[in-house]
Design an enzyme around this catalytic site. Structure first.
Site, PDB file in Angstrom:
ATOM      1  N   PHE A  97       0.838  -1.198   0.000  1.00 41.91           N
ATOM      2  CA  PHE A  97       0.000   0.000   0.000  1.00 41.91           C
ATOM      3  C   PHE A  97       0.871   1.245   0.000  1.00 41.91           C
ATOM      4  O   PHE A  97       1.866   1.321   0.734  1.00 41.91           O
ATOM      5  CB  PHE A  97      -0.858   0.064   1.264  1.00 41.91           C
ATOM      6  CG  PHE A  97      -1.805  -1.075   1.466  1.00 41.91           C
ATOM      7  CD1 PHE A  97      -3.114  -1.008   0.995  1.00 41.91           C
ATOM      8  CD2 PHE A  97      -1.413  -2.211   2.154  1.00 41.91           C
ATOM      9  CE1 PHE A  97      -4.001  -2.052   1.214  1.00 41.91           C
ATOM     10  CE2 PHE A  97      -2.287  -3.260   2.382  1.00 41.91           C
ATOM     11  CZ  PHE A  97      -3.585  -3.190   1.907  1.00 41.91           C
ATOM     12  N   ASP A  98       0.474   2.255  -0.772  1.00 43.55           N
ATOM     13  CA  ASP A  98       0.979   3.606  -0.572  1.00 43.55           C
ATOM     14  C   ASP A  98       0.326   4.135   0.713  1.00 43.55           C
ATOM     15  O   ASP A  98      -0.652   3.575   1.208  1.00 43.55           O
ATOM     16  CB  ASP A  98       0.606   4.462  -1.785  1.00 43.55           C
ATOM     17  CG  ASP A  98       1.059   5.908  -1.648  1.00 43.55           C
ATOM     18  OD1 ASP A  98       2.071   6.151  -0.975  1.00 43.55           O
ATOM     19  OD2 ASP A  98       0.373   6.793  -2.202  1.00 43.55           O
ATOM     20  N   GLY A  99       0.873   5.227   1.244  1.00 47.25           N
ATOM     21  CA  GLY A  99       0.325   5.784   2.477  1.00 47.25           C
ATOM     22  C   GLY A  99      -0.719   6.854   2.245  1.00 47.25           C
ATOM     23  O   GLY A  99      -1.924   6.621   2.381  1.00 47.25           O
ATOM     24  N   PHE A 116      -1.207  -0.789  -4.343  1.00 50.76           N
ATOM     25  CA  PHE A 116      -2.219   0.264  -4.460  1.00 50.76           C
ATOM     26  C   PHE A 116      -1.568   1.631  -4.319  1.00 50.76           C
ATOM     27  O   PHE A 116      -0.851   1.888  -3.344  1.00 50.76           O
ATOM     28  CB  PHE A 116      -3.278   0.107  -3.362  1.00 50.76           C
ATOM     29  CG  PHE A 116      -4.090  -1.149  -3.460  1.00 50.76           C
ATOM     30  CD1 PHE A 116      -5.204  -1.208  -4.285  1.00 50.76           C
ATOM     31  CD2 PHE A 116      -3.749  -2.278  -2.721  1.00 50.76           C
ATOM     32  CE1 PHE A 116      -5.961  -2.374  -4.370  1.00 50.76           C
ATOM     33  CE2 PHE A 116      -4.492  -3.442  -2.799  1.00 50.76           C
ATOM     34  CZ  PHE A 116      -5.605  -3.492  -3.629  1.00 50.76           C
ATOM     35  N   ASP A 153      -2.266   6.101  -5.356  1.00 52.90           N
ATOM     36  CA  ASP A 153      -3.212   7.089  -5.877  1.00 52.90           C
ATOM     37  C   ASP A 153      -2.659   7.882  -7.044  1.00 52.90           C
ATOM     38  O   ASP A 153      -3.393   8.637  -7.686  1.00 52.90           O
ATOM     39  CB  ASP A 153      -3.614   8.065  -4.752  1.00 52.90           C
ATOM     40  CG  ASP A 153      -2.445   8.916  -4.284  1.00 52.90           C
ATOM     41  OD1 ASP A 153      -2.561  10.168  -4.294  1.00 52.90           O
ATOM     42  OD2 ASP A 153      -1.400   8.351  -3.916  1.00 52.90           O
TER      43      ASP A 153
END
Length: 324
Positions: free
Chosen positions: A166-168, A283, A285
């Site tokens: 995951f990105d943060g 993932f 954004d």
């Protein structure tokens, strides 16, 4: 040859009844071995972690899409009907789904009566006639079936341990900090993060998924299987560990969550690191991070959330005054 009357039926002799019992049990065992075993029952949606996967991510449909684009829907349907007994080839999300099912198998062994499992749902907008081929493909591979982006090249990943990265910001967390960067620049961002280090960030769209993975991980930990846990999670963020990493970690701690690894890249490209850890899915954004992951062979999913999705405003250039 003599033809006579058939012999009269006789009363069963002593021990005949008891002798029939093992023969019946043997026949029953033989029958049960011939009967196909039932697939594991799907959990109720309210008890499960539902994963929706698009058919074009689960299977490769390049040739079918070419026929649709070049020859139209009628030829596309005809082709699918002619090939409905030929399973599709695995697509980019296939290893991810197989890893989910590997976790489910182990959870069922440890907790036979629990429905706290992954429920994999196949999502498709294909023509109804294509449904038979999809079902045949699912049965062929033994799959109970976010649209993801296919990688530029194939990369081998584990089929026994589920790895999710995951990105943060704007993925696990809200886009609060990204808005500071966009509006005021990095220096103000570092100052803001230091000031608010002990204030948890608001949750982002994928926080619930990490929460669900963490809940399933703890089921293995409670059995003394932390090191053998078939789920591994990663935080892969452009934040710097020294200047802004503490707030991210303290936010996860305040939620009662953790990742197995937290990787702070300080603005460096994410693709090469993802190639090392080999997640089933990543993932992010921001599309340039998704593209970077694709180039290195990682299946990446774009999370359309936060300030990064807003189109950049272009300031019209002032025209130079016309020469007199």
């Amino acid at each position: 040859m003599e033809s006579g009357k058939p012999p009269e039926p006789r009363e069963p002799g002593p021990g005949a009844e008891t002798a029939a019992v093992p023969r019946w049990a043997e026949a029953r065992t033989f029958h049960d071995n011939l009967t196909p075993k039932k697939k594991p029952k799907s959990p109720k949606p309210q008890n499960a972690v539902t994963i929706a996967v698009s058919s074009r991510a689960l299977f490769r449909m390049d040739e079918e899409q070419r026929i649709y684009a070049e020859q139209g829907v009628e030829e596309y349907v005809r082709y699918q009907l002619e090939h409905e007994n030929e399973p599709f080839s695995p697509g980019p999300a296939f290893p991810f789904v197989k890893a989910l099912e590997a976790v489910n198998r182990q959870l069922r062994e440890l907790y036979p009566d629990s429905e706290d499992l992954f429920d994999i749902v196949l999502v498709t907008n294909n023509h109804a006639q294509v449904g038979v081929r999809l079902i045949n493909s699912i049965n062929h591979y033994g799959i109970a079936a976010a649209t993801v982006f296919s990688p530029s090249r194939d990369m081998a990943v584990s089929q026994s341990q589920l790895r999710v990265a995951f990105d943060g910001d704007a993925v696990l967390f809200s886009d609060e900090s990204e808005r500071i960067v966009k509006a005021h620049g990095l220096d103000r961002f570092f100052e803001h993060e230091k000031t608010h280090e002990n204030k948890p960030l608001a949750q982002g769209p994928l926080k619930g998924f990490l929460e669900a993975l963490g809940r399933l991980q703890k089921k293995f930990y409670s059995k003394g299987l932390r090191l053998e846990c078939p789920i591994r999670t990663y935080l892969v963020t452009a934040r710097s560990a020294a200047s802004s990493g503490a707030r991210a970690l303290k936010t996860l701690r305040s939620w009662g969550l953790e990742t197995d690894e937290a990787l702070f890249l300080a603005g460096a490209p994410k693709g090469p690191l993802l190639e090392k850890i080999r997640p089933h899915i990543f993932f992010d954004d921001q599309m340039f991070h998704v593209a970077g992951a694709q180039e290195m062979g990682t299946v990446a999913a774009h999370v359309p959330y936060g300030v990064a999705q807003q189109p950049r405003r272009t300031v019209p250039m002032k025209q130079a005054p016309a020469a007199q």
